[in-house]
Enzyme design. Structure first.
Site, PDB file in Angstrom:
ATOM      1  N   SER A  31      29.870 -41.420 -46.934  1.00  0.00           N
ATOM      2  CA  SER A  31      30.396 -42.763 -47.183  1.00  0.00           C
ATOM      3  C   SER A  31      31.525 -42.717 -48.223  1.00  0.00           C
ATOM      4  O   SER A  31      32.535 -42.051 -48.015  1.00  0.00           O
ATOM      5  CB  SER A  31      29.253 -43.690 -47.621  1.00  0.00           C
ATOM      6  OG  SER A  31      29.662 -45.034 -47.610  1.00  0.00           O
TER       7      SER A  31
ATOM      8  N   ASP B 222      27.783 -47.578 -36.942  1.00  0.00           N
ATOM      9  CA  ASP B 222      27.915 -47.790 -38.390  1.00  0.00           C
ATOM     10  C   ASP B 222      28.406 -49.217 -38.661  1.00  0.00           C
ATOM     11  O   ASP B 222      29.468 -49.615 -38.183  1.00  0.00           O
ATOM     12  CB  ASP B 222      28.908 -46.772 -38.963  1.00  0.00           C
ATOM     13  CG  ASP B 222      28.854 -46.669 -40.479  1.00  0.00           C
ATOM     14  OD1 ASP B 222      28.555 -47.673 -41.132  1.00  0.00           O
ATOM     15  OD2 ASP B 222      29.128 -45.571 -40.995  1.00  0.00           O
TER      16      ASP B 222
ATOM     17  N   HIS C  67      24.819 -46.243 -40.428  1.00  0.00           N
ATOM     18  CA  HIS C  67      25.426 -45.721 -41.665  1.00  0.00           C
ATOM     19  C   HIS C  67      24.436 -44.784 -42.350  1.00  0.00           C
ATOM     20  O   HIS C  67      23.787 -45.134 -43.348  1.00  0.00           O
ATOM     21  CB  HIS C  67      25.806 -46.880 -42.587  1.00  0.00           C
ATOM     22  CG  HIS C  67      26.701 -46.460 -43.728  1.00  0.00           C
ATOM     23  ND1 HIS C  67      27.964 -45.962 -43.535  1.00  0.00           N
ATOM     24  CD2 HIS C  67      26.497 -46.456 -45.071  1.00  0.00           C
ATOM     25  CE1 HIS C  67      28.516 -45.687 -44.698  1.00  0.00           C
ATOM     26  NE2 HIS C  67      27.630 -45.961 -45.653  1.00  0.00           N
TER      27      HIS C  67
END
Length: 262
Positions: free
Chosen positions: A152, A206, A238
Protein backbone atom coordinates in the site's frame (compact mmCIF):
# COMPACT_ATOMS: atom_id res chain seq x y z
CA UNK A 1 85.88 -1.53 33.51
CA UNK A 2 83.12 0.54 31.93
CA UNK A 3 83.49 4.26 32.07
CA UNK A 4 80.66 6.56 33.08
CA UNK A 5 79.99 7.47 29.45
CA UNK A 6 79.88 3.81 28.44
CA UNK A 7 77.54 2.97 31.31
CA UNK A 8 75.22 5.79 30.25
CA UNK A 9 75.28 4.52 26.64
CA UNK A 10 74.40 1.02 27.82
CA UNK A 11 71.46 2.38 29.82
CA UNK A 12 70.25 4.23 26.72
CA UNK A 13 70.46 1.06 24.64
CA UNK A 14 68.53 -0.91 27.24
CA UNK A 15 65.86 1.78 27.39
CA UNK A 16 65.65 1.77 23.60
CA UNK A 17 65.28 -1.98 23.51
CA UNK A 18 62.57 -1.80 26.16
CA UNK A 19 60.74 0.87 24.16
CA UNK A 20 60.96 -1.27 21.01
CA UNK A 21 59.56 -4.27 22.86
CA UNK A 22 56.73 -2.11 24.24
CA UNK A 23 55.97 -0.69 20.79
CA UNK A 24 56.06 -4.18 19.34
CA UNK A 25 53.57 -5.43 21.91
CA UNK A 26 51.23 -2.51 21.18
CA UNK A 27 51.60 -3.09 17.44
CA UNK A 28 50.87 -6.79 17.88
CA UNK A 29 47.77 -5.93 19.92
CA UNK A 30 46.60 -3.47 17.25
CA UNK A 31 47.11 -6.02 14.47
CA UNK A 32 45.19 -8.70 16.36
CA UNK A 33 42.34 -6.27 17.07
CA UNK A 34 42.24 -5.18 13.41
CA UNK A 35 42.13 -8.80 12.27
CA UNK A 36 39.25 -9.51 14.63
CA UNK A 37 37.31 -6.49 13.34
CA UNK A 38 37.98 -7.48 9.73
CA UNK A 39 36.93 -11.07 10.40
CA UNK A 40 33.68 -9.85 11.94
CA UNK A 41 33.10 -7.54 8.98
CA UNK A 42 33.85 -10.36 6.51
CA UNK A 43 31.61 -12.79 8.38
CA UNK A 44 28.75 -10.28 8.36
CA UNK A 45 29.06 -9.71 4.62
CA UNK A 46 29.37 -13.41 3.82
CA UNK A 47 26.55 -14.41 6.18
CA UNK A 48 24.14 -11.89 4.61
CA UNK A 49 23.25 -12.95 1.09
CA UNK A 50 20.78 -10.09 0.70
CA UNK A 51 18.79 -7.48 2.61
CA UNK A 52 15.03 -6.93 2.37
CA UNK A 53 13.66 -3.61 3.62
CA UNK A 54 9.91 -4.06 4.12
CA UNK A 55 7.77 -0.91 4.33
CA UNK A 56 4.34 -1.26 5.93
CA UNK A 57 1.09 0.43 4.96
CA UNK A 58 -0.71 3.46 6.38
CA UNK A 59 -1.50 3.16 10.09
CA UNK A 60 0.53 -0.02 10.50
CA UNK A 61 3.94 -0.68 12.08
CA UNK A 62 7.12 -2.54 11.26
CA UNK A 63 6.77 -4.81 14.29
CA UNK A 64 3.34 -5.97 13.11
CA UNK A 65 4.87 -7.17 9.84
CA UNK A 66 7.80 -9.19 11.18
CA UNK A 67 5.86 -12.46 10.92
CA UNK A 68 5.80 -12.04 7.15
CA UNK A 69 9.33 -13.39 6.78
CA UNK A 70 8.19 -16.82 8.03
CA UNK A 71 6.54 -17.37 4.61
CA UNK A 72 9.95 -17.37 2.92
CA UNK A 73 11.27 -20.87 3.58
CA UNK A 74 13.39 -21.53 0.49
CA UNK A 75 17.00 -22.42 1.28
CA UNK A 76 18.34 -19.38 -0.55
CA UNK A 77 16.36 -17.17 1.85
CA UNK A 78 18.18 -18.49 4.95
CA UNK A 79 20.84 -15.77 5.01
CA UNK A 80 18.60 -12.89 3.99
CA UNK A 81 18.48 -10.04 6.48
CA UNK A 82 15.04 -8.50 6.98
CA UNK A 83 14.41 -4.94 8.15
CA UNK A 84 10.97 -3.78 9.27
CA UNK A 85 11.16 -0.04 9.97
CA UNK A 86 8.16 1.89 11.28
CA UNK A 87 6.82 5.12 9.80
CA UNK A 88 6.76 8.27 11.91
CA UNK A 89 3.49 9.40 13.46
CA UNK A 90 1.96 12.36 11.62
CA UNK A 91 -1.37 13.85 10.62
CA UNK A 92 -3.04 12.35 7.57
CA UNK A 93 -5.34 14.56 5.50
CA UNK A 94 -7.34 11.63 4.11
CA UNK A 95 -8.23 10.57 7.66
CA UNK A 96 -9.45 14.01 8.74
CA UNK A 97 -6.08 15.03 10.10
CA UNK A 98 -5.83 12.13 12.55
CA UNK A 99 -2.40 11.24 13.93
CA UNK A 100 -1.15 7.84 12.81
CA UNK A 101 1.95 6.05 11.50
CA UNK A 102 2.40 7.33 7.96
CA UNK A 103 5.39 7.56 5.65
CA UNK A 104 3.91 10.69 4.05
CA UNK A 105 0.62 12.56 3.93
CA UNK A 106 -2.19 11.13 1.78
CA UNK A 107 -4.70 13.56 0.28
CA UNK A 108 -7.65 11.20 -0.19
CA UNK A 109 -8.92 7.65 0.16
CA UNK A 110 -9.61 5.57 -1.79
CA UNK A 111 -6.68 6.36 -4.05
CA UNK A 112 -7.43 6.60 -7.74
CA UNK A 113 -5.26 7.20 -10.77
CA UNK A 114 -6.25 10.88 -10.53
CA UNK A 115 -5.54 11.38 -6.80
CA UNK A 116 -3.28 14.37 -6.03
CA UNK A 117 0.24 13.57 -4.90
CA UNK A 118 1.85 15.03 -1.76
CA UNK A 119 5.33 15.24 -3.23
CA UNK A 120 7.13 17.14 -0.45
CA UNK A 121 6.28 14.46 2.10
CA UNK A 122 7.07 11.66 -0.32
CA UNK A 123 10.54 13.03 -1.03
CA UNK A 124 11.24 13.38 2.68
CA UNK A 125 10.25 9.73 3.15
CA UNK A 126 12.40 8.69 0.18
CA UNK A 127 15.43 10.28 1.87
CA UNK A 128 14.78 8.25 5.02
CA UNK A 129 14.66 5.01 3.00
CA UNK A 130 17.84 5.98 1.15
CA UNK A 131 19.50 6.43 4.56
CA UNK A 132 18.49 2.84 5.45
CA UNK A 133 19.97 1.57 2.18
CA UNK A 134 23.17 3.59 2.66
CA UNK A 135 23.61 2.13 6.14
CA UNK A 136 23.57 -1.41 4.72
CA UNK A 137 25.96 -0.44 1.93
CA UNK A 138 28.35 1.05 4.50
CA UNK A 139 28.16 -2.26 6.40
CA UNK A 140 29.43 -4.03 3.28
CA UNK A 141 26.27 -5.13 1.44
CA UNK A 142 26.33 -4.41 -2.28
CA UNK A 143 23.37 -2.31 -3.52
CA UNK A 144 22.47 -5.06 -5.99
CA UNK A 145 21.75 -7.32 -3.01
CA UNK A 146 19.26 -4.93 -1.40
CA UNK A 147 15.51 -5.21 -2.00
CA UNK A 148 12.97 -2.55 -1.09
CA UNK A 149 9.45 -3.94 -0.77
CA UNK A 150 6.19 -2.69 0.66
CA UNK A 151 2.43 -2.81 0.86
CA UNK A 152 0.00 0.00 0.00
CA UNK A 153 1.60 3.29 1.09
CA UNK A 154 4.79 1.32 1.78
CA UNK A 155 4.62 -0.10 -1.74
CA UNK A 156 4.32 3.37 -3.21
CA UNK A 157 7.32 4.50 -1.16
CA UNK A 158 9.31 1.39 -2.18
CA UNK A 159 8.79 2.29 -5.81
CA UNK A 160 9.82 5.93 -5.43
CA UNK A 161 12.81 5.06 -3.23
CA UNK A 162 14.20 2.45 -5.62
CA UNK A 163 13.76 4.58 -8.74
CA UNK A 164 15.38 7.66 -7.20
CA UNK A 165 18.35 5.83 -5.66
CA UNK A 166 21.62 6.52 -7.54
CA UNK A 167 22.60 2.84 -7.81
CA UNK A 168 21.00 -0.34 -9.18
CA UNK A 169 19.25 -2.27 -6.40
CA UNK A 170 18.35 -5.96 -6.34
CA UNK A 171 14.74 -4.98 -6.91
CA UNK A 172 11.62 -3.26 -5.64
CA UNK A 173 8.37 -5.12 -4.97
CA UNK A 174 5.14 -3.12 -4.87
CA UNK A 175 1.97 -4.63 -3.39
CA UNK A 176 -1.29 -2.71 -3.85
CA UNK A 177 0.68 0.48 -4.39
CA UNK A 178 0.65 3.42 -6.75
CA UNK A 179 3.02 6.01 -8.23
CA UNK A 180 3.22 8.60 -5.41
CA UNK A 181 4.83 11.29 -7.55
CA UNK A 182 3.72 13.29 -10.57
CA UNK A 183 4.55 11.66 -13.94
CA UNK A 184 7.40 14.12 -14.55
CA UNK A 185 9.45 12.31 -11.92
CA UNK A 186 10.50 9.76 -14.56
CA UNK A 187 12.84 12.43 -15.92
CA UNK A 188 14.73 12.35 -12.60
CA UNK A 189 15.34 8.60 -12.53
CA UNK A 190 19.14 7.99 -12.51
CA UNK A 191 20.50 5.80 -15.30
CA UNK A 192 21.58 3.04 -12.88
CA UNK A 193 18.20 3.04 -11.14
CA UNK A 194 16.52 2.23 -14.46
CA UNK A 195 18.21 -1.18 -14.21
CA UNK A 196 16.46 -2.00 -10.92
CA UNK A 197 13.77 -4.63 -11.63
CA UNK A 198 10.25 -3.91 -10.38
CA UNK A 199 7.64 -6.47 -9.34
CA UNK A 200 4.15 -4.96 -9.06
CA UNK A 201 1.25 -7.03 -7.64
CA UNK A 202 -2.30 -5.72 -7.24
CA UNK A 203 -5.67 -7.19 -6.29
CA UNK A 204 -8.38 -6.50 -8.85
CA UNK A 205 -10.99 -6.00 -6.08
CA UNK A 206 -8.92 -3.47 -4.14
CA UNK A 207 -11.24 -0.76 -2.76
CA UNK A 208 -8.52 1.28 -0.99
CA UNK A 209 -5.97 1.72 -3.78
CA UNK A 210 -8.02 1.33 -6.92
CA UNK A 211 -6.79 -1.36 -9.31
CA UNK A 212 -6.64 1.23 -12.10
CA UNK A 213 -4.31 3.37 -9.95
CA UNK A 214 -1.90 0.45 -9.77
CA UNK A 215 -2.42 -0.52 -13.39
CA UNK A 216 -1.44 2.99 -14.51
CA UNK A 217 2.06 2.63 -13.07
CA UNK A 218 3.84 0.02 -15.22
CA UNK A 219 3.23 1.75 -18.60
CA UNK A 220 4.70 4.95 -17.15
CA UNK A 221 7.77 3.06 -15.95
CA UNK A 222 8.20 1.25 -19.24
CA UNK A 223 8.05 4.61 -21.02
CA UNK A 224 11.00 5.65 -18.85
CA UNK A 225 12.92 2.48 -19.73
CA UNK A 226 12.29 0.70 -16.41
CA UNK A 227 11.46 -3.00 -16.51
CA UNK A 228 8.31 -3.86 -14.58
CA UNK A 229 6.51 -7.16 -14.09
CA UNK A 230 2.83 -6.50 -13.32
CA UNK A 231 0.65 -9.25 -11.85
CA UNK A 232 -3.11 -8.85 -11.34
CA UNK A 233 -4.94 -11.02 -8.81
CA UNK A 234 -8.68 -11.50 -9.52
CA UNK A 235 -10.91 -11.30 -6.45
CA UNK A 236 -8.15 -10.02 -4.16
CA UNK A 237 -8.94 -6.89 -2.15
CA UNK A 238 -6.56 -4.55 -0.34
CA UNK A 239 -4.34 -7.26 1.12
CA UNK A 240 -1.53 -9.69 0.35
CA UNK A 241 -2.25 -13.36 -0.18
CA UNK A 242 -0.16 -16.54 -0.28
CA UNK A 243 0.04 -16.60 -4.07
CA UNK A 244 1.64 -13.16 -4.09
CA UNK A 245 4.17 -14.16 -1.45
CA UNK A 246 5.02 -17.41 -3.25
CA UNK A 247 5.72 -15.49 -6.43
CA UNK A 248 7.75 -12.94 -4.48
CA UNK A 249 9.95 -15.73 -3.11
CA UNK A 250 10.57 -17.06 -6.63
CA UNK A 251 11.32 -13.53 -7.79
CA UNK A 252 13.84 -13.14 -4.96
CA UNK A 253 15.47 -16.39 -6.10
CA UNK A 254 15.83 -15.18 -9.68
CA UNK A 255 17.29 -11.87 -8.54
CA UNK A 256 19.75 -13.68 -6.25
CA UNK A 257 20.58 -16.09 -9.10
CA UNK A 258 19.48 -18.97 -6.88
CA UNK A 259 16.90 -20.17 -9.39
CA UNK A 260 17.23 -20.70 -13.17
CA UNK A 261 15.40 -18.26 -15.41
CA UNK A 262 12.34 -19.78 -17.11
Amino acid sequence: MLGQRNIWSLVQVQRGASAIRSTGEHLKHDIVAACRHFSLFLWTVMATSAVVIWLHGLGDSGAANVGLKSFFTAKYMNNVKWLFPSAPTQRVTANYGALMPSWFDVAELPISAQSPEMEEGVMKAVKSVHAMIDKEVTAGVSPDKIFVCGFSQGGALSLASALLYPETLAGAAVFSGWVPLNPEFINKIPAKAKQTPILWSHGMSDNVVDFKAGQAGPPLLEHAGVGCEFKAYPGLGHSIDGDELSHLQEWFGLRLRALPKV
